[in-house]
Write a protein that holds these residues in place. Structure first.
Motif, PDB file in Angstrom:
ATOM      1  N   LEU A 248      -0.593 -17.662 -10.973  1.00  0.00           N
ATOM      2  CA  LEU A 248      -0.944 -16.720 -12.033  1.00  0.00           C
ATOM      3  C   LEU A 248      -1.085 -15.349 -11.380  1.00  0.00           C
ATOM      4  CD1 LEU A 248      -1.656 -16.182 -14.990  1.00  0.00           C
ATOM      5  CD2 LEU A 248      -4.039 -16.746 -14.452  1.00  0.00           C
ATOM      6  N   ALA A 249      -0.023 -14.562 -11.450  1.00  0.00           N
ATOM      7  CA  ALA A 249       0.041 -13.292 -10.732  1.00  0.00           C
ATOM      8  C   ALA A 249      -0.790 -12.220 -11.432  1.00  0.00           C
ATOM      9  CB  ALA A 249       1.489 -12.830 -10.628  1.00  0.00           C
ATOM     10  N   PRO A 250      -1.655 -11.527 -10.696  1.00  0.00           N
ATOM     11  CA  PRO A 250      -2.512 -10.515 -11.328  1.00  0.00           C
ATOM     12  C   PRO A 250      -1.766  -9.270 -11.805  1.00  0.00           C
ATOM     13  CG  PRO A 250      -2.802 -10.502  -8.950  1.00  0.00           C
ATOM     14  CD  PRO A 250      -1.943 -11.686  -9.270  1.00  0.00           C
ATOM     15  N   ASN A 251      -0.527  -9.076 -11.333  1.00  0.00           N
ATOM     16  CA  ASN A 251       0.235  -7.906 -11.781  1.00  0.00           C
ATOM     17  C   ASN A 251       1.200  -8.220 -12.926  1.00  0.00           C
ATOM     18  OD1 ASN A 251       1.862  -9.479 -10.156  1.00  0.00           O
ATOM     19  ND2 ASN A 251       2.796  -7.771  -9.063  1.00  0.00           N
TER      20      ASN A 251
ATOM     21  N   PRO B 223      -6.704   1.057 -13.164  1.00  0.00           N
ATOM     22  CA  PRO B 223      -6.177   0.331 -14.319  1.00  0.00           C
ATOM     23  C   PRO B 223      -5.759  -1.089 -13.937  1.00  0.00           C
ATOM     24  CG  PRO B 223      -5.085   2.466 -14.019  1.00  0.00           C
ATOM     25  CD  PRO B 223      -5.864   2.199 -12.797  1.00  0.00           C
ATOM     26  N   TYR B 224      -5.668  -1.968 -14.932  1.00  0.00           N
ATOM     27  CA  TYR B 224      -5.261  -3.339 -14.671  1.00  0.00           C
ATOM     28  C   TYR B 224      -3.885  -3.359 -14.015  1.00  0.00           C
ATOM     29  CZ  TYR B 224      -8.966  -4.296 -18.052  1.00  0.00           C
ATOM     30  OH  TYR B 224     -10.165  -4.342 -18.725  1.00  0.00           O
ATOM     31  N   LEU B 225      -3.711  -4.235 -13.044  1.00  0.00           N
ATOM     32  CA  LEU B 225      -2.454  -4.282 -12.302  1.00  0.00           C
ATOM     33  C   LEU B 225      -1.273  -4.683 -13.181  1.00  0.00           C
ATOM     34  CD1 LEU B 225      -3.586  -5.956  -8.938  1.00  0.00           C
ATOM     35  CD2 LEU B 225      -3.438  -3.518  -9.513  1.00  0.00           C
ATOM     36  N   TRP B 226      -1.560  -5.379 -14.275  1.00  0.00           N
ATOM     37  CA  TRP B 226      -0.480  -5.803 -15.169  1.00  0.00           C
ATOM     38  C   TRP B 226      -0.120  -4.744 -16.211  1.00  0.00           C
ATOM     39  CZ3 TRP B 226      -3.032  -5.570 -19.718  1.00  0.00           C
ATOM     40  CH2 TRP B 226      -4.401  -5.895 -19.728  1.00  0.00           C
ATOM     41  N   SER B 227      -0.871  -3.653 -16.231  1.00  0.00           N
ATOM     42  CA  SER B 227      -0.587  -2.581 -17.185  1.00  0.00           C
ATOM     43  C   SER B 227       0.408  -1.588 -16.590  1.00  0.00           C
ATOM     44  CB  SER B 227      -1.875  -1.839 -17.562  1.00  0.00           C
ATOM     45  OG  SER B 227      -2.368  -1.118 -16.450  1.00  0.00           O
TER      46      SER B 227
ATOM     47  N   GLU C 274       0.030   1.505 -16.284  1.00  0.00           N
ATOM     48  CA  GLU C 274      -0.697   2.482 -15.470  1.00  0.00           C
ATOM     49  C   GLU C 274      -1.151   1.908 -14.130  1.00  0.00           C
ATOM     50  OE1 GLU C 274      -1.623   1.500 -18.508  1.00  0.00           O
ATOM     51  OE2 GLU C 274      -0.885   3.172 -19.754  1.00  0.00           O
ATOM     52  N   GLY C 275      -1.110   0.597 -13.990  1.00  0.00           N
ATOM     53  CA  GLY C 275      -1.651  -0.042 -12.785  1.00  0.00           C
ATOM     54  C   GLY C 275      -0.608  -0.501 -11.785  1.00  0.00           C
ATOM     55  N   LYS C 276       0.591   0.009 -11.869  1.00  0.00           N
ATOM     56  CA  LYS C 276       1.669  -0.453 -10.989  1.00  0.00           C
ATOM     57  C   LYS C 276       1.469  -0.031  -9.535  1.00  0.00           C
ATOM     58  CE  LYS C 276       3.717  -2.444 -14.381  1.00  0.00           C
ATOM     59  NZ  LYS C 276       3.570  -3.916 -14.520  1.00  0.00           N
ATOM     60  N   ASP C 277       0.784   1.075  -9.300  1.00  0.00           N
ATOM     61  CA  ASP C 277       0.530   1.546  -7.930  1.00  0.00           C
ATOM     62  C   ASP C 277      -0.901   1.193  -7.545  1.00  0.00           C
ATOM     63  OD1 ASP C 277       0.257   2.793  -5.507  1.00  0.00           O
ATOM     64  OD2 ASP C 277       0.970   4.754  -6.183  1.00  0.00           O
ATOM     65  N   ILE C 278      -1.059   0.164  -6.716  1.00  0.00           N
ATOM     66  CA  ILE C 278      -2.398  -0.315  -6.376  1.00  0.00           C
ATOM     67  C   ILE C 278      -3.197   0.713  -5.580  1.00  0.00           C
ATOM     68  CG2 ILE C 278      -1.827  -1.442  -4.170  1.00  0.00           C
ATOM     69  CD1 ILE C 278      -3.589  -3.826  -5.205  1.00  0.00           C
ATOM     70  N   GLU C 279      -2.521   1.627  -4.889  1.00  0.00           N
ATOM     71  CA  GLU C 279      -3.213   2.654  -4.107  1.00  0.00           C
ATOM     72  C   GLU C 279      -3.964   3.631  -5.000  1.00  0.00           C
ATOM     73  OE1 GLU C 279      -3.565   2.435  -1.010  1.00  0.00           O
ATOM     74  OE2 GLU C 279      -1.964   1.052  -0.411  1.00  0.00           O
ATOM     75  N   LYS C 280      -3.558   3.700  -6.258  1.00  0.00           N
ATOM     76  CA  LYS C 280      -4.204   4.626  -7.194  1.00  0.00           C
ATOM     77  C   LYS C 280      -5.255   3.919  -8.054  1.00  0.00           C
ATOM     78  CE  LYS C 280      -0.145   7.630  -7.519  1.00  0.00           C
ATOM     79  NZ  LYS C 280       0.891   8.196  -8.424  1.00  0.00           N
ATOM     80  N   SER C 281      -5.418   2.621  -7.834  1.00  0.00           N
ATOM     81  CA  SER C 281      -6.385   1.855  -8.625  1.00  0.00           C
ATOM     82  C   SER C 281      -7.747   1.837  -7.956  1.00  0.00           C
ATOM     83  CB  SER C 281      -5.899   0.406  -8.793  1.00  0.00           C
ATOM     84  OG  SER C 281      -4.683   0.352  -9.496  1.00  0.00           O
ATOM     85  N   THR C 282      -8.792   1.713  -8.738  1.00  0.00           N
ATOM     86  CA  THR C 282     -10.133   1.508  -8.211  1.00  0.00           C
ATOM     87  C   THR C 282     -10.397   0.010  -8.164  1.00  0.00           C
ATOM     88  OG1 THR C 282     -11.128   1.672 -10.424  1.00  0.00           O
ATOM     89  CG2 THR C 282     -10.963   3.705  -9.124  1.00  0.00           C
ATOM     90  N   ARG C 283     -11.230  -0.416  -7.199  1.00  0.00           N
ATOM     91  CA  ARG C 283     -11.493  -1.839  -6.998  1.00  0.00           C
ATOM     92  C   ARG C 283     -12.976  -2.138  -7.192  1.00  0.00           C
ATOM     93  NH1 ARG C 283      -8.721   0.123  -2.817  1.00  0.00           N
ATOM     94  NH2 ARG C 283     -10.585   0.179  -1.518  1.00  0.00           N
TER      95      ARG C 283
END
Length: 252
Positions: free
Chosen positions: A157-160, A212-216, A218-227
């Motif tokens: 179940l891939a998170p992206n 943003p959610y990795l599957w959205s 807006e969430g395609k670039d994990i470096e720009k996401s908050t964790r």
């Protein structure tokens, strides 16, 4: 004739009850512990020759016996061997968590983790069985019919994507994949630059949630996401709800 008819009904009910009981009967611990050809020695060889960092968590004998009994799987199988002989296995500094019978760092076991998710009671036959997960919020499961005809193969179940993706491998092959494959390639796009500095002491019952959610889109670039670290249990339930929502939108 009336008495004969009633007797036949009672006999059929008794037979049905006996069959049902037989189908649901739990095997004893002695039946599940294979003393002649257990899978554990082979798994140990895989661990000893693993290319990735493998940390076998300490096993508590009582917990191991309870987990094996509740799971109703033989130690002849690789899954049974991992449950009975480990408190879980952490791979690649703890990025992947392979569930066993539970330990301090990985305080979950296979049957307990699946209860309320893929089974309702111990001894139930699941449509799929959760057996491992990772720090990025991905989940690995054995297919028992939920995902297709390739029974006993592992799905991710891939998170992206929130899709169950086939790995085209059984449980034993999945273990070897975790131990020996290039995980950086498999997890491309799911690891941020400094991920390894956060994993070594990570609680095995927590995973990272991203915004943003990795599957959205807006969430395609994990470096720009908050964790944010969240309980793995909460993240799994959230992902399943979102997966169903996304699937419903596609059908509209």
């Amino acid at each position: 004739m009336k008495h004969l008819f009633l007797a036949l009904i009672l006999l059929s009910l008794t037979t049905f009850s006996s069959l049902t009981f037989a189908q649901n009967k739990m095997q004893s611990l002695d039946e599940l512990i294979n003393k002649t050809d257990p899978a554990w020695p082979l798994v140990q060889k895989w661990i000893d020759s693993a290319k990735n960092k493998v940390e076998v968590q300490p096993v508590d004998s009582a917990k191991a016996k309870e987990a094996l009994y509740n799971m109703q799987v033989s130690t002849y199988s690789t899954l049974g061997a991992v449950i009975y002989n480990t408190g879980g296995i952490m791979v690649d500094h703890g990025w992947i968590r392979i569930l066993g019978s539970g330990s301090t760092r990985l305080n979950r076991n296979v049957p307990e983790w699946n209860k309320g998710k893929t089974i309702q009671e111990y001894g139930d036959k699941p449509d799929y069985l959760l057996v491992a997960d990772d720090a990025a919020g991905g989940f690995f499961a054995i297919n028992y019919g939920a995902f297709g005809s390739d029974l006993k193969n592992i799905y991710y179940l891939a998170p992206n994507s929130l899709n169950w993706e086939p790995l085209n491998a059984g449980y034993g092959e999945f273990i070897l994949f975790c131990f020996d494959s290039d995980l950086s390639k498999f997890y491309e796009g799911l690891r941020w630059a400094s991920w390894d500095k956060f994993i070594d002491n990570l609680d095995g019952s927590k995973s990272y949630s991203f915004r943003p959610y990795l599957w959205s889109d807006e969430g395609k670039d994990i470096e720009k996401s908050t964790r944010k670290l969240v309980p793995t249990d909460d993240l799994y339930k959230f992902n399943i709800v979102k997966q169903k929502e996304l699937a419903a939108k596609v059908k509209e």
